[in-house]
Write a protein that holds these residues in place. Sequence first.
Motif, PDB file in Angstrom:
ATOM      1  N   LEU A   1      11.313  -4.074  16.155  1.00 36.67           N
ATOM      2  CA  LEU A   1      11.849  -3.387  14.981  1.00 36.67           C
ATOM      3  C   LEU A   1      13.284  -2.937  15.237  1.00 36.67           C
ATOM      4  O   LEU A   1      13.564  -2.253  16.226  1.00 36.67           O
ATOM      5  CB  LEU A   1      10.991  -2.158  14.649  1.00 36.67           C
ATOM      6  N   ASP A   2      14.202  -3.319  14.352  1.00 36.09           N
ATOM      7  CA  ASP A   2      15.551  -2.774  14.449  1.00 36.09           C
ATOM      8  C   ASP A   2      15.673  -1.598  13.479  1.00 36.09           C
ATOM      9  O   ASP A   2      14.714  -1.226  12.802  1.00 36.09           O
ATOM     10  CB  ASP A   2      16.595  -3.856  14.158  1.00 36.09           C
TER      11      ASP A   2
ATOM     12  N   ALA B   1      12.996  -0.321  10.561  1.00 35.46           N
ATOM     13  CA  ALA B   1      12.385   1.009  10.611  1.00 35.46           C
ATOM     14  C   ALA B   1      12.681   1.798   9.343  1.00 35.46           C
ATOM     15  O   ALA B   1      11.807   2.492   8.805  1.00 35.46           O
ATOM     16  CB  ALA B   1      12.877   1.761  11.840  1.00 35.46           C
ATOM     17  N   GLN B   2      13.905   1.677   8.849  1.00 33.98           N
ATOM     18  CA  GLN B   2      14.277   2.402   7.633  1.00 33.98           C
ATOM     19  C   GLN B   2      13.483   1.885   6.430  1.00 33.98           C
ATOM     20  O   GLN B   2      12.999   2.682   5.604  1.00 33.98           O
ATOM     21  CB  GLN B   2      15.779   2.245   7.378  1.00 33.98           C
TER      22      GLN B   2
ATOM     23  N   ALA C   1      10.682   4.159   4.462  1.00 34.21           N
ATOM     24  CA  ALA C   1      10.863   4.462   3.037  1.00 34.21           C
ATOM     25  C   ALA C   1       9.572   4.245   2.262  1.00 34.21           C
ATOM     26  O   ALA C   1       9.289   4.951   1.283  1.00 34.21           O
ATOM     27  CB  ALA C   1      11.982   3.605   2.458  1.00 34.21           C
ATOM     28  N   GLY C   2       8.761   3.278   2.690  1.00 31.68           N
ATOM     29  CA  GLY C   2       7.451   3.064   2.091  1.00 31.68           C
ATOM     30  C   GLY C   2       7.485   2.630   0.641  1.00 31.68           C
ATOM     31  O   GLY C   2       6.587   2.981  -0.128  1.00 31.68           O
ATOM     32  N   GLN C   3       8.496   1.866   0.259  1.00 30.75           N
ATOM     33  CA  GLN C   3       8.642   1.455  -1.133  1.00 30.75           C
ATOM     34  C   GLN C   3       7.702   0.301  -1.450  1.00 30.75           C
ATOM     35  O   GLN C   3       7.729  -0.734  -0.789  1.00 30.75           O
ATOM     36  CB  GLN C   3      10.089   1.033  -1.402  1.00 30.75           C
TER      37      GLN C   3
ATOM     38  N   LEU D   1       0.793  -1.230   0.000  1.00 31.53           N
ATOM     39  CA  LEU D   1       0.000   0.000   0.000  1.00 31.53           C
ATOM     40  C   LEU D   1       0.824   1.279   0.000  1.00 31.53           C
ATOM     41  O   LEU D   1       0.268   2.367  -0.187  1.00 31.53           O
ATOM     42  CB  LEU D   1      -0.928   0.006   1.223  1.00 31.53           C
ATOM     43  N   GLY D   2       2.130   1.180   0.223  1.00 34.00           N
ATOM     44  CA  GLY D   2       2.960   2.374   0.232  1.00 34.00           C
ATOM     45  C   GLY D   2       3.276   2.844   1.642  1.00 34.00           C
ATOM     46  O   GLY D   2       3.074   2.118   2.624  1.00 34.00           O
ATOM     47  N   PRO D   3       3.772   4.078   1.793  1.00 29.19           N
ATOM     48  CA  PRO D   3       4.260   4.550   3.087  1.00 29.19           C
ATOM     49  C   PRO D   3       3.165   4.760   4.125  1.00 29.19           C
ATOM     50  O   PRO D   3       2.013   5.044   3.792  1.00 29.19           O
ATOM     51  CB  PRO D   3       4.937   5.884   2.728  1.00 29.19           C
ATOM     52  N   LEU D   4       3.551   4.597   5.388  1.00 27.51           N
ATOM     53  CA  LEU D   4       2.658   4.894   6.503  1.00 27.51           C
ATOM     54  C   LEU D   4       2.424   6.399   6.594  1.00 27.51           C
ATOM     55  O   LEU D   4       3.219   7.191   6.084  1.00 27.51           O
ATOM     56  CB  LEU D   4       3.266   4.392   7.811  1.00 27.51           C
TER      57      LEU D   4
END
Length: 414
Positions: A331-332, A336-337, A341-343, A313-316
């Motif tokens: 989450l490390d 998180a990265q 990024a939401g790719q 769905l893409g980025p938060l």
Amino acid sequence: MDEAPVTDFWWTDMAEQPSDYGPGGFHPVLIGDVFSTIPTTGHPRYKVIAKLGRGASATVWLASDLLVQNCVALKFSAARLTGQNKEVSILKRLSSRNTEDSQGAHTIRLLDYFEVRGPNGVHEVIVTEVVLGWNEMRYSAVSLPPVRKVTAELALGLAHIHNCDIVHGDLHVGNIGFRMNGFDQVDEFQVLQAIDAVTDQFCYPVISENLEMNVEGLPKYIVSSHNKIGWMAALCDVDRLTALIMDFGEAPSKPNIMFYLQPPELLLNLQPLSQAGDIWAFGCTVSELVLRWPLFANILNEKDLLKRMVATLGPLPREWQLDNAPAWLNLDDDDAQLITAGQKDQGYMLDRVALSWFRSVTEIPPSAQVIEDTQALFSMLSALLQFEPKSRPPIDEVVRHPWLRQFTARNTPV
């Protein structure tokens, strides 16, 4: 005398275990048992004639209602749930509202309720109409109704639930049922004939290897219902099935939600379950009906589920800070990265659902109407599966969506 462990049994059919029938567990129902009474005569009202199935917390049986001479389903909850089950109160609320329109017709109907005291405790028994489950039908020879029609009827059912100020909290394909036209009018003799024709309802004896063991709370035999679709389909018009939402036994709390259907706001502990969470689950369910596979499949844990959501769905939303994410997400920095990024990933993107439906209905070359309908499905799913709960449409708006309007227009309030 020491009691043997509950596993100390000769057990042929593994659908149930002896431990299911301990104190607080299932009631030992047998074919031919009678329950409840007719107030005017004092005679028994319900006679068990076949087994319909079982779940984690209940067994379900087909019974003859000796008062009105039709068939009903009896759901016997495990004794440990007595006094905690919200299903009866929810079904009563749904029934008390005006159900003359088609919205009320798409939730399961409560017909009666009573309690039974047995060797394992007191059990709540819910009496409903008899339905076939989606999961049972998908592996049978019975043709499933078109996905678009099923989706429209589920939307109407969810509208009725939400208009009664109820959060279902556990909407998924396993809680989709189909009302069978004419089945409630069959009698016991017809049922037994149909069962005999397909060889179902085998009774497997429960025999302890320790003959001194106390078996009071155990049934004398376990009934198999592996081929129930065969005989039930023979007793109704399977070309006229109506989809409905059933099973309101789970309270709307996180532990009861199917793992891959958790809405993102619950996953990140941002807010409790709400009607917006039902809309998210509805979007996931529609996707699964189309794909015949969960939208977020092959997920091992909640962290991977969150990653898959982003890939699909893409980025938060920007205001959702992962710094405050629950510790159990584990989450490390790399996780998180990646999430931030939401790719999107082409293999998981939402348009694959619309494309799957397109392939199932299209002719060659595709008509302009099919292309337009496919675009409408994509737009509906995109709206249902918004990360931000307040951005998801209310169900009354969903039932008026162009992809559903063909089936819902006559049942939608102006």
